[in-house]
Design an enzyme around this catalytic site. Structure first.
Site, PDB file in Angstrom:
ATOM      1  N   GLN A 106      -3.761 -34.792 -27.442  1.00 51.50           N
ATOM      2  CA  GLN A 106      -5.016 -35.562 -27.445  1.00 51.50           C
ATOM      3  C   GLN A 106      -5.949 -35.135 -26.314  1.00 51.50           C
ATOM      4  OE1 GLN A 106      -1.973 -36.876 -27.826  1.00 51.50           O
ATOM      5  NE2 GLN A 106      -1.969 -38.743 -29.032  1.00 51.50           N
ATOM      6  N   ASP A 159      -2.468 -48.644 -23.476  1.00 53.82           N
ATOM      7  CA  ASP A 159      -2.216 -49.247 -24.788  1.00 53.82           C
ATOM      8  C   ASP A 159      -1.769 -50.682 -24.667  1.00 53.82           C
ATOM      9  OD1 ASP A 159      -1.676 -46.172 -25.026  1.00 53.82           O
ATOM     10  OD2 ASP A 159      -2.328 -46.919 -26.976  1.00 53.82           O
ATOM     11  N   GLY A 208      -5.909 -44.392 -30.509  1.00 54.46           N
ATOM     12  CA  GLY A 208      -6.448 -44.967 -29.285  1.00 54.46           C
ATOM     13  C   GLY A 208      -6.485 -46.471 -29.468  1.00 54.46           C
ATOM     14  N   ALA A 209      -5.982 -47.189 -28.465  1.00 52.70           N
ATOM     15  CA  ALA A 209      -5.739 -48.624 -28.634  1.00 52.70           C
ATOM     16  C   ALA A 209      -6.951 -49.417 -29.153  1.00 52.70           C
ATOM     17  CB  ALA A 209      -5.216 -49.195 -27.318  1.00 52.70           C
ATOM     18  N   ARG A 240       1.524 -49.174 -36.250  1.00 53.28           N
ATOM     19  CA  ARG A 240       1.865 -48.604 -34.946  1.00 53.28           C
ATOM     20  C   ARG A 240       2.245 -49.758 -34.012  1.00 53.28           C
ATOM     21  NH1 ARG A 240      -1.720 -44.024 -32.546  1.00 53.28           N
ATOM     22  NH2 ARG A 240       0.295 -43.613 -31.580  1.00 53.28           N
TER      23      ARG A 240
HETATM   24  O1  MRU Z   1      -1.082 -42.171 -29.651  1.00 56.49           O
HETATM   25  P1  MRU Z   1      -2.522 -42.410 -29.314  1.00 56.49           P
HETATM   26  O2  MRU Z   1      -3.356 -41.175 -29.394  1.00 56.49           O
HETATM   27  O3  MRU Z   1      -3.101 -43.555 -30.093  1.00 56.49           O
HETATM   28  O4  MRU Z   1      -2.461 -42.847 -27.801  1.00 56.49           O
HETATM   29  C1  MRU Z   1      -3.642 -43.152 -27.110  1.00 56.49           C
HETATM   30  C2  MRU Z   1      -3.438 -43.424 -25.678  1.00 56.49           C
HETATM   31  O5  MRU Z   1      -2.338 -43.464 -25.173  1.00 56.49           O
HETATM   32  C3  MRU Z   1      -4.653 -43.759 -24.907  1.00 56.49           C
HETATM   33  O6  MRU Z   1      -4.587 -43.267 -23.621  1.00 56.49           O
HETATM   34  C4  MRU Z   1      -4.736 -45.290 -24.891  1.00 56.49           C
HETATM   35  O7  MRU Z   1      -4.769 -45.772 -26.202  1.00 56.49           O
HETATM   36  C5  MRU Z   1      -5.898 -45.768 -24.186  1.00 56.49           C
HETATM   37  S1  MRU Z   1      -7.314 -45.530 -25.194  1.00 56.49           S
HETATM   38  C6  MRU Z   1      -8.683 -46.183 -24.576  1.00 56.49           C
END
Ligand code: MRU
Length: 373
Positions: free
Chosen positions: A202, A243, A54-55, A90
């Site tokens: 997720q 993200d 998550g970002a 990432r």
């Molecule tokens: O690959 P991830 O699980 O890190 O991806 C997360 C997402 O795409 C979320 O929707 C995004 O980070 C927004 S989190 C507040």
């Protein structure tokens, strides 16, 4: 947020004052386990392996990764090595670069002896700022949900979300979930359609678990169901995280977000993006955002709990069939109804972003000038 009634964050400083605790998200929803990070390598691994994800949380974990590196060696070279190592984990969530820039700015001009304290101070601030930002997103976004509720005469507001943009994706509260939790806490009748979000699930594993812990009515749906629901007026509003929001208002989020935005447009369903300012990148256009490609195994296999309680991974793709695993897609700004930022709900375009965050535009212009000099 509360887990089994106990206030819980996704990341914290351990009582020893230096090591970092995390919820290991790879084990949810079947086990709530924590892990302890004690080195740069462990922090980098946690991000790459998606123990933290998550970002905003990636940014917070990277900030603490810098602290752990400086604790070993507070030199300029160590700071640069830490930033380079963490940047490689990432590529898509811009919060990673944002946090590393913040950390560098906080420690670079300190004498070596003061660097570790300065780093831990800034990392803690980044975590607190994330929570304050998400609470503000909640206050702005809840008005959108309440407006719909006002038209539904007590019938539940049906929301749809994709991936996990909840408290697990942030330090606490979440971005897309902040207005949902606030509306629920205020007594607004609502129900959330949770996209399972293949391949890492997720939505099914994390968002559903979070919403369940908080008592928010929800239903998990296969990723391809949203269009059907929208055509039958079963979704009042979609709300997702991001993200990276580009300077032109295009929104990068978990793969599949674009298809939901297309379906929402075709069915006049409002499509909102919860966008904290550290997720905004004034240096790129939507088309330039790097899209992470992940391992084939995430698509070719499914992991879950077997009837006897064991966690098992099984293959669902024929041996030898090639697989492609793009982690994210970019939704064009024209499909987005609005960005819910900590400074209010704004239009997804260059002018509105610049008006809401003039200091970020100025900082980007200064960085461009510095790079050219
Ligand atoms: O690959 P991830 O699980 O890190 O991806 C997360 C997402 O795409 C979320 O929707 C995004 O980070 C927004 S989190 C507040």
């Amino acid at each position: 947020m509360r887990v089994d009634g106990k206030p819980t964050r996704s990341i914290w400083l351990e009582p020893d004052g230096w090591s970092v605790g995390i919820v290991d998200q790879t084990l949810l929803p079947h086990r709530l386990a924590t892990a302890r990070l004690t080195s740069l390598a462990e922090a980098a691994y946690a991000i790459r392996a998606m123990q933290v994800r998550g970002a905003p949380l990636i940014g917070a974990a990277a900030a603490y990764g810098v602290c752990l590196a400086l604790r070993q060696d507070a030199s300029d070279e160590s700071l640069e090595r830490a930033a380079a190592t963490l940047m490689r984990t990432r590529p898509t969530a811009v919060n990673l670069k944002w946090a590393l820039d913040e950390m560098a700015a906080a420690v670079r001009n300190q004498v070596r002896g003061d660097r570790v304290d300065a780093a831990y101070r800034r990392a803690a601030e980044i975590c607190e700022e994330d929570i304050a930002i998400n609470q503000a997103i909640g206050r702005h976004g809840v008005t959108l949900i309440e407006a719909i509720a006002g038209r539904k005469a007590g019938a539940p507001v049906n929301l749809l979300t994709h991936c996990n943009a909840g408290w697990l994706a942030t330090v606490d509260v979440g971005t897309a979930t902040a207005p949902i939790y606030l509306a629920h806490d205020r007594g607004v009748a609502l129900h959330v359609w949770v996209d399972e979000t293949r391949p890492r699930n997720q939505g099914a594993s994390l968002t559903a678990w979070e919403l369940g812990q908080h008592g928010v009515p929800h239903t998990v749906i296969p990723d391809n169901t949203g269009g059907h629901l929208m055509r039958h007026a079963m979704v009042d509003m979609a709300i997702v995280g991001t993200d990276r929001v580009a300077a032109d208002g295009d929104v990068c989020n978990k793969i599949g977000t674009y298809l939901k935005a297309l379906a929402a447009k075709d069915n006049d369903v409002p499509f909102y993006v919860a966008a904290p300012s550290p997720s905004i990148d004034f240096a790129v256009e939507g088309a330039q955002i790097p899209i992470e490609e992940r391992a084939e195994g995430e698509v070719a296999t499914v992991t879950g709990r077997a009837a006897d309680g064991r966690i098992e991974t099984v293959r669902v793709v024929p041996d030898g069939s090639p697989v492609k695993n793009y982690g994210f897609d970019v939704t064009p700004a024209r499909l987005v109804s609005g960005l819910i930022t900590e400074r209010g709900v704004i239009a997804p375009n260059r002018a509105a972003l610049a008006a809401a965050f003039p200091e970020r535009v100025a900082a980007e212009a200064a960085a461009v000038t510095a790079r050219r000099a």
